[in-house]
Design an enzyme around this catalytic site. Structure first.
Site, PDB file in Angstrom:
ATOM      1  N   ASP A 112      17.165 -13.936   7.096  1.00  0.00           N
ATOM      2  CA  ASP A 112      17.158 -15.246   6.495  1.00  0.00           C
ATOM      3  C   ASP A 112      16.748 -14.869   5.113  1.00  0.00           C
ATOM      4  OD1 ASP A 112      14.689 -14.281   7.715  1.00  0.00           O
ATOM      5  OD2 ASP A 112      13.504 -16.196   7.297  1.00  0.00           O
ATOM      6  N   ASP A 113      16.272 -13.598   4.686  1.00  0.00           N
ATOM      7  CA  ASP A 113      16.018 -12.984   3.662  1.00  0.00           C
ATOM      8  C   ASP A 113      17.525 -13.089   2.834  1.00  0.00           C
ATOM      9  OD1 ASP A 113      13.203 -11.257   3.693  1.00  0.00           O
ATOM     10  OD2 ASP A 113      14.289 -11.633   5.480  1.00  0.00           O
TER      11      ASP A 113
ATOM     12  N   ASN B  19       4.054 -17.780  14.750  1.00  0.00           N
ATOM     13  CA  ASN B  19       5.524 -17.348  15.761  1.00  0.00           C
ATOM     14  C   ASN B  19       5.415 -15.906  16.230  1.00  0.00           C
ATOM     15  OD1 ASN B  19       5.633 -15.767  13.198  1.00  0.00           O
ATOM     16  ND2 ASN B  19       7.850 -16.773  12.751  1.00  0.00           N
TER      17      ASN B  19
ATOM     18  N   GLU C  93       1.715 -15.824  11.802  1.00  0.00           N
ATOM     19  CA  GLU C  93       3.169 -15.701  11.327  1.00  0.00           C
ATOM     20  C   GLU C  93       3.479 -14.147  10.990  1.00  0.00           C
ATOM     21  OE1 GLU C  93       6.295 -15.345   8.444  1.00  0.00           O
ATOM     22  OE2 GLU C  93       4.258 -15.004   8.099  1.00  0.00           O
TER      23      GLU C  93
ATOM     24  N   ASN D  85       5.079 -12.472   8.821  1.00  0.00           N
ATOM     25  CA  ASN D  85       4.628 -11.721   7.400  1.00  0.00           C
ATOM     26  C   ASN D  85       3.421 -11.356   7.025  1.00  0.00           C
ATOM     27  OD1 ASN D  85       7.876 -11.712   6.613  1.00  0.00           O
ATOM     28  ND2 ASN D  85       7.589 -13.411   5.604  1.00  0.00           N
TER      29      ASN D  85
ATOM     30  N   HIS E 197      13.364 -20.068   7.025  1.00  0.00           N
ATOM     31  CA  HIS E 197      12.146 -19.654   6.379  1.00  0.00           C
ATOM     32  C   HIS E 197      12.411 -19.379   4.880  1.00  0.00           C
ATOM     33  CE1 HIS E 197      10.464 -19.601  10.425  1.00  0.00           C
ATOM     34  NE2 HIS E 197      11.453 -18.440  10.684  1.00  0.00           N
ATOM     35  N   ASP E 198      12.791 -18.295   4.675  1.00  0.00           N
ATOM     36  CA  ASP E 198      13.067 -17.555   3.303  1.00  0.00           C
ATOM     37  C   ASP E 198      13.844 -18.447   2.410  1.00  0.00           C
ATOM     38  OD1 ASP E 198      11.392 -15.978   4.463  1.00  0.00           O
ATOM     39  OD2 ASP E 198      12.807 -14.272   4.776  1.00  0.00           O
TER      40      ASP E 198
HETATM   41  C1  BDR Z   1       9.494 -14.447   8.422  1.00  0.00           C
HETATM   42  O1  BDR Z   1       9.526 -13.264   9.115  1.00  0.00           O
HETATM   43  C2  BDR Z   1      10.712 -12.849   9.234  1.00  0.00           C
HETATM   44  O2  BDR Z   1      11.278 -13.000  10.410  1.00  0.00           O
HETATM   45  C3  BDR Z   1      11.911 -13.874   8.068  1.00  0.00           C
HETATM   46  O3  BDR Z   1      12.443 -13.128   7.716  1.00  0.00           O
HETATM   47  C4  BDR Z   1      10.761 -14.530   7.443  1.00  0.00           C
HETATM   48  O4  BDR Z   1      10.367 -14.122   6.143  1.00  0.00           O
HETATM   49  C5  BDR Z   1       9.167 -15.526   9.290  1.00  0.00           C
HETATM   50  O5  BDR Z   1       8.218 -15.658  10.054  1.00  0.00           O
HETATM   51 CA    CA Z   2      11.689 -12.343   5.595  1.00  0.00          CA
END
Ligand code: BDR
Ligand code: CA
Length: 305
Positions: free
Chosen positions: A13-14, A156, A162, A164, A238-239
């Protein structure tokens, strides 16, 4: 023109976020700093350059932190593959030597000051290193949009945290404890922006080169989500949403807060309102609590394929 610096751990997703950022005309993407996160930093660096190649843009990329400030990092590859891009690129062959990401971050804040927006979509180690080295940048930079944390919804990685944030909680604590002007784009809103199987199919079958290039890794991400988070019916952008919020702040509703990052093991990485911060004046973080997901998704798909 608004200047944009991305700090990433590319990551599928980045990758989508980078491609999206490069396509937004009113923001100039000045550079990208990379960190370990979903894969080791050499992978993040290589993957970032590859995505820029897919997008047909030439932006300088910098290699940064190799590990969290105090902890170790192990990679599972479950959501992003062992190469960070759904095993589409394989092992890294080239290892770059660049100015350190944290130094580049500091330099760019001094260069662009209030015109600069930093969008951070990985663990916050590079940003923490920059703040430690040059704390004054907190008062100079225009804004910092962080994809990370969860205030109203569960985590998550653990029920509280989360990814990050929990990967380098000490770095996150330092960043949220600073006076940086932060917009926090957490799971509270990113779980509402979902890419579906139909969207990937459209990219795969369409004629847009960028969409076609991104389809294979996005399929991997989608499959991983199907297995791990079946209730979502898609994979979370997300990103890319962090980029969307940097470009179009009206996409979200925010609540001002000081944010505390839990460092105690029983709730490691949890992000909650810091109601005890002393001598603190106005809250420095705006927490996103609502998103206009339809408008964001429309813009995202219009720009990428
Ligand atoms: C974040 O963690 C990574 O899996 C994704 O790139 C996003 O930055 C979501 O929790
Ligand atoms: Ca990321």
């Amino acid at each position: 023109m608004q200047k944009l610096l991305m700090d990433v751990d590319t990551g599928i997703d980045d990758a989508l976020a980078i491609a999206y950022a490069a396509s937004i005309p009113h923001m100039e993407l000045v550079g990208i700093t990379t960190t370990y996160g979903m894969a080791p930093v050499d992978y993040s660096y290589r993957n970032t350059r590859k995505i820029l190649e897919y997008a047909g843009v030439d932006v300088p990329v910098f290699r940064g932190a190799e590990k969290p400030l105090q902890r170790t990092r192990e990679y599972s590859g479950r959501i992003h593959g062992t190469d960070g891009l759904g095993n589409t690129l394989g092992p890294v062959t080239e290892v770059a030597s660049t100015q350190h990401a944290a130094d580049y971050l500091i330099e760019q804040v001094y260069k662009h000051e209030a015109a600069l927006t930093i969008v951070a979509t990985g663990p916050l180690t590079n940003l923490a290193m920059a703040i430690r080295k040059a704390p004054e940048i907190a008062g100079l930079v225009g804004s910092v949009v962080i994809m990370g944390g969860a205030v109203m919804t569960p985590g998550n990685v653990t029920k509280f945290a989360e990814a990050n944030i929990i990967i380098d909680p000490e770095a996150a604590s330092l960043v949220f404890g600073s006076s940086l002007p932060i917009t926090m784009v957490g799971l509270d809103v990113t779980r509402k922006t979902l890419l579906t199987a139909r969207d990937v199919e459209r990219w795969r079958e369409g004629r847009n080169h960028l969409g076609k290039s991104l389809a294979p890794c996005t399929q991997f991400y989608l499959d991983a989500y199907k297995e791990l988070h079946p209730y979502l019916q898609g994979c979370a952008l997300h990103d890319p949403l962090a980029v969307g919020v940097a470009a179009y702040p009206d996409l979200v509703q925010t609540v001002p807060m000081f944010i505390k990052v839990d460092l105690e093991e029983d709730a490691l990485g949890r992000t909650t309102e810091d109601i005890h911060r002393e001598g603190s004046g106005q809250p420095t973080t705006k927490v996103c609590v609502q998103v206009d997901a339809d408008t964001f998704m429309q813009d995202f798909f219009q720009r990428i394929g």
